[in-house]
Scaffold this motif. Structure first.
Motif, PDB file in Angstrom:
ATOM      1  N   LEU A  37       0.758  -1.194  -0.235  1.00 29.56           N
ATOM      2  CA  LEU A  37      -0.017   0.024  -0.380  1.00 29.56           C
ATOM      3  C   LEU A  37       1.127   1.001  -0.171  1.00 29.56           C
ATOM      4  O   LEU A  37       2.162   0.789   0.500  1.00 29.56           O
ATOM      5  N   CYS A  38      -0.130   2.145  -0.386  1.00 36.03           N
ATOM      6  CA  CYS A  38       1.150   3.475  -0.246  1.00 36.03           C
ATOM      7  C   CYS A  38       0.237   4.654   0.800  1.00 36.03           C
ATOM      8  O   CYS A  38      -0.751   5.090   0.110  1.00 36.03           O
ATOM      9  N   ILE A  39       0.853   4.909   1.600  1.00 33.05           N
ATOM     10  CA  ILE A  39       0.626   6.374   2.343  1.00 33.05           C
ATOM     11  C   ILE A  39       0.903   7.838   1.609  1.00 33.05           C
ATOM     12  O   ILE A  39       1.778   7.966   1.050  1.00 33.05           O
ATOM     13  N   THR A  40      -0.509   8.312   0.912  1.00 39.89           N
ATOM     14  CA  THR A  40      -0.142   9.624   0.449  1.00 39.89           C
ATOM     15  C   THR A  40      -0.459  10.651   0.766  1.00 39.89           C
ATOM     16  O   THR A  40      -1.875  11.046   1.052  1.00 39.89           O
ATOM     17  N   ASP A  41      -0.574  11.046   2.298  1.00 41.87           N
ATOM     18  CA  ASP A  41      -0.452  12.154   3.241  1.00 41.87           C
ATOM     19  C   ASP A  41      -0.534  13.548   2.610  1.00 41.87           C
ATOM     20  O   ASP A  41       0.343  14.178   1.566  1.00 41.87           O
ATOM     21  N   HIS A  42      -1.434  14.854   2.879  1.00 41.82           N
ATOM     22  CA  HIS A  42      -2.061  16.294   2.396  1.00 41.82           C
ATOM     23  C   HIS A  42      -0.462  16.933   2.068  1.00 41.82           C
ATOM     24  O   HIS A  42       0.144  17.217   3.092  1.00 41.82           O
ATOM     25  N   GLN A  43      -0.634  17.459   1.122  1.00 39.72           N
ATOM     26  CA  GLN A  43       1.128  18.540   1.477  1.00 39.72           C
ATOM     27  C   GLN A  43       0.529  19.925   0.783  1.00 39.72           C
ATOM     28  O   GLN A  43       0.737  19.708  -0.622  1.00 39.72           O
ATOM     29  N   LYS A  75       6.000  -8.570   6.191  1.00 37.09           N
ATOM     30  CA  LYS A  75       4.099  -8.722   5.883  1.00 37.09           C
ATOM     31  C   LYS A  75       3.940  -7.416   4.529  1.00 37.09           C
ATOM     32  O   LYS A  75       2.500  -8.532   4.088  1.00 37.09           O
ATOM     33  N   ILE A  76       4.186  -6.799   4.573  1.00 31.22           N
ATOM     34  CA  ILE A  76       3.649  -5.340   3.311  1.00 31.22           C
ATOM     35  C   ILE A  76       4.137  -4.863   2.659  1.00 31.22           C
ATOM     36  O   ILE A  76       5.811  -3.916   3.317  1.00 31.22           O
ATOM     37  N   ARG A  77       4.732  -4.368   1.592  1.00 29.54           N
ATOM     38  CA  ARG A  77       5.502  -3.451   1.168  1.00 29.54           C
ATOM     39  C   ARG A  77       4.851  -2.166   0.897  1.00 29.54           C
ATOM     40  O   ARG A  77       3.539  -1.727   0.880  1.00 29.54           O
ATOM     41  N   LEU A  78       5.737  -0.765   2.378  1.00 32.89           N
ATOM     42  CA  LEU A  78       4.960   0.239   2.766  1.00 32.89           C
ATOM     43  C   LEU A  78       5.576   1.155   0.882  1.00 32.89           C
ATOM     44  O   LEU A  78       6.529   1.445   1.900  1.00 32.89           O
ATOM     45  N   GLY A  79       4.794   1.626   0.591  1.00 34.54           N
ATOM     46  CA  GLY A  79       5.047   3.132   0.152  1.00 34.54           C
ATOM     47  C   GLY A  79       4.817   4.076   0.811  1.00 34.54           C
ATOM     48  O   GLY A  79       3.769   4.776   1.636  1.00 34.54           O
ATOM     49  N   ILE A  80       6.255   5.005   0.655  1.00 36.62           N
ATOM     50  CA  ILE A  80       5.516   6.601   0.879  1.00 36.62           C
ATOM     51  C   ILE A  80       5.930   7.376  -0.036  1.00 36.62           C
ATOM     52  O   ILE A  80       6.219   7.795  -0.952  1.00 36.62           O
ATOM     53  N   GLY A  81       4.135   8.491  -0.057  1.00 37.38           N
ATOM     54  CA  GLY A  81       3.609   9.031  -1.303  1.00 37.38           C
ATOM     55  C   GLY A  81       2.983  10.537  -0.935  1.00 37.38           C
ATOM     56  O   GLY A  81       3.572  11.112   0.440  1.00 37.38           O
ATOM     57  N   VAL A  82       2.463  11.419  -1.456  1.00 33.84           N
ATOM     58  CA  VAL A  82       2.319  12.346  -1.599  1.00 33.84           C
ATOM     59  C   VAL A  82       1.335  12.740  -2.164  1.00 33.84           C
ATOM     60  O   VAL A  82       1.049  12.374  -3.475  1.00 33.84           O
ATOM     61  N   GLU A  83      -0.463  12.995  -1.486  1.00 34.91           N
ATOM     62  CA  GLU A  83      -0.638  13.942  -1.971  1.00 34.91           C
ATOM     63  C   GLU A  83      -0.996  15.496  -2.077  1.00 34.91           C
ATOM     64  O   GLU A  83      -0.650  16.319  -1.077  1.00 34.91           O
ATOM     65  N   LEU A  84      -0.357  15.872  -3.612  1.00 34.30           N
ATOM     66  CA  LEU A  84       0.909  16.994  -3.348  1.00 34.30           C
ATOM     67  C   LEU A  84      -0.858  18.311  -4.092  1.00 34.30           C
ATOM     68  O   LEU A  84      -1.434  17.802  -5.174  1.00 34.30           O
TER      69      LEU A  84
END
Length: 269
Positions: A37-43, A75-84
């Motif tokens: 999964l990829c977490i894409t928190d707001h910026q 357990k899981i591949r964690l992607g680090i993303g962002v919603e720009l």
């Protein structure tokens, strides 16, 4: 057996509009059997004044998520993303920010149009609903033409979630001229779009963008397509992904995309 798709759009407590700890989102994805999964928190820099700040503490974000990547690597591949949040007046700043961090994935979204947030009713004041929607699409087109600092355009028609009549009178056909220009611009720049299932969760009966827009993107030659729930809490992760898979196949897609190190990987639907 229904495939378990990877969620490439979700938020945590690093976003101003979520209280969910990253660990809780990861645990839910693991429970669902997702391989990644990829977490894409707001910026959102220079976002219109409101009750919430959408400025991301990027250093702490990477620090926390990097630790979780290590902890959950078996357990899981964690992607680090962002919603720009895209705005043309800060083009140089956004490009510099995108290049300054080792993101796996960047969603480019237009959350501010005409200096306002469509979430609030004043965005629609003084305009017909159709005029407000068109003005939003015009801002999207301007931003997608201006920026190269993103991989996929976020929830293309999310403005209809907040219109006075939502999508009751809205259709791709009504705005096909400008929507086609948006899609051609994205395809020409090698950018993708997403199938954002929050529209289904919001009661629209369709994802964002609608099936007609997804189909048109494919007809025009678009290939890069991610799937995202836009989850802000654990029980929304993977929301209606089984339905999304079926409708995407009906729209002509056979593959969807996940990103790693800003590079697309194509997986079968």
């Amino acid at each position: 057996m229904t495939p378990i798709y990877i969620d490439s759009h979700l938020h945590t407590s690093f976003s101003g509009d979520s209280e969910t700890l990253p660990r809780a989102q990861i645990e839910q994805a693991c429970a669902l059997g997702m391989q990644a999964l990829c977490i894409t928190d707001h910026q959102d820099f220079e976002f219109p004044a409101g009750d919430i700040s959408f400025l991301l503490d990027t250093d702490e974000y990477f620090s926390a998520l990097t630790r979780l990547q290590t902890e959950y690597q078996e357990k899981i591949r964690l992607g680090i993303g962002v919603e720009l949040g895209l705005q043309t007046n800060i083009k140089t700043d956004l490009a510099a920010y995108a290049d300054s961090c080792p993101f796996d994935f960047i969603i480019g979204s237009v959350h501010a149009s005409r200096g306002m947030d469509p979430y609030y009713p004043e965005f629609f004041e003084g305009l017909s609903e159709d005029s407000a929607y068109r003005s939003y699409f015009e801002d999207e087109l301007e931003n997608f033409r201006a920026h190269d600092c993103f991989d996929v355009a976020g929830h293309l028609d999310f403005v209809v979630r907040y219109g006075p009549n939502k999508n009751q009178y809205y259709s791709y056909k009504k705005f096909s001229d400008i929507l086609d220009e948006i899609l051609r611009t994205l395809i020409g720049k090698g950018k993708g779009i997403e199938c954002n299932t929050a529209g289904l969760r919001a009661g629209l009966g369709h994802p964002n963008p609608t099936e007609d827009i997804l189909k048109r993107y494919r007809e025009l030659g678009g290939e890069i397509l991610t799937i995202g729930s836009d989850a802000h809490q654990p029980d929304h992760i993977g929301y209606s992904f089984d339905r999304a898979g079926s409708l995407l196949k009906d729209c002509g897609f056979r593959y969807y995309t996940v990103f790693r190190g800003r590079k697309p990987e194509f997986l079968p639907l």
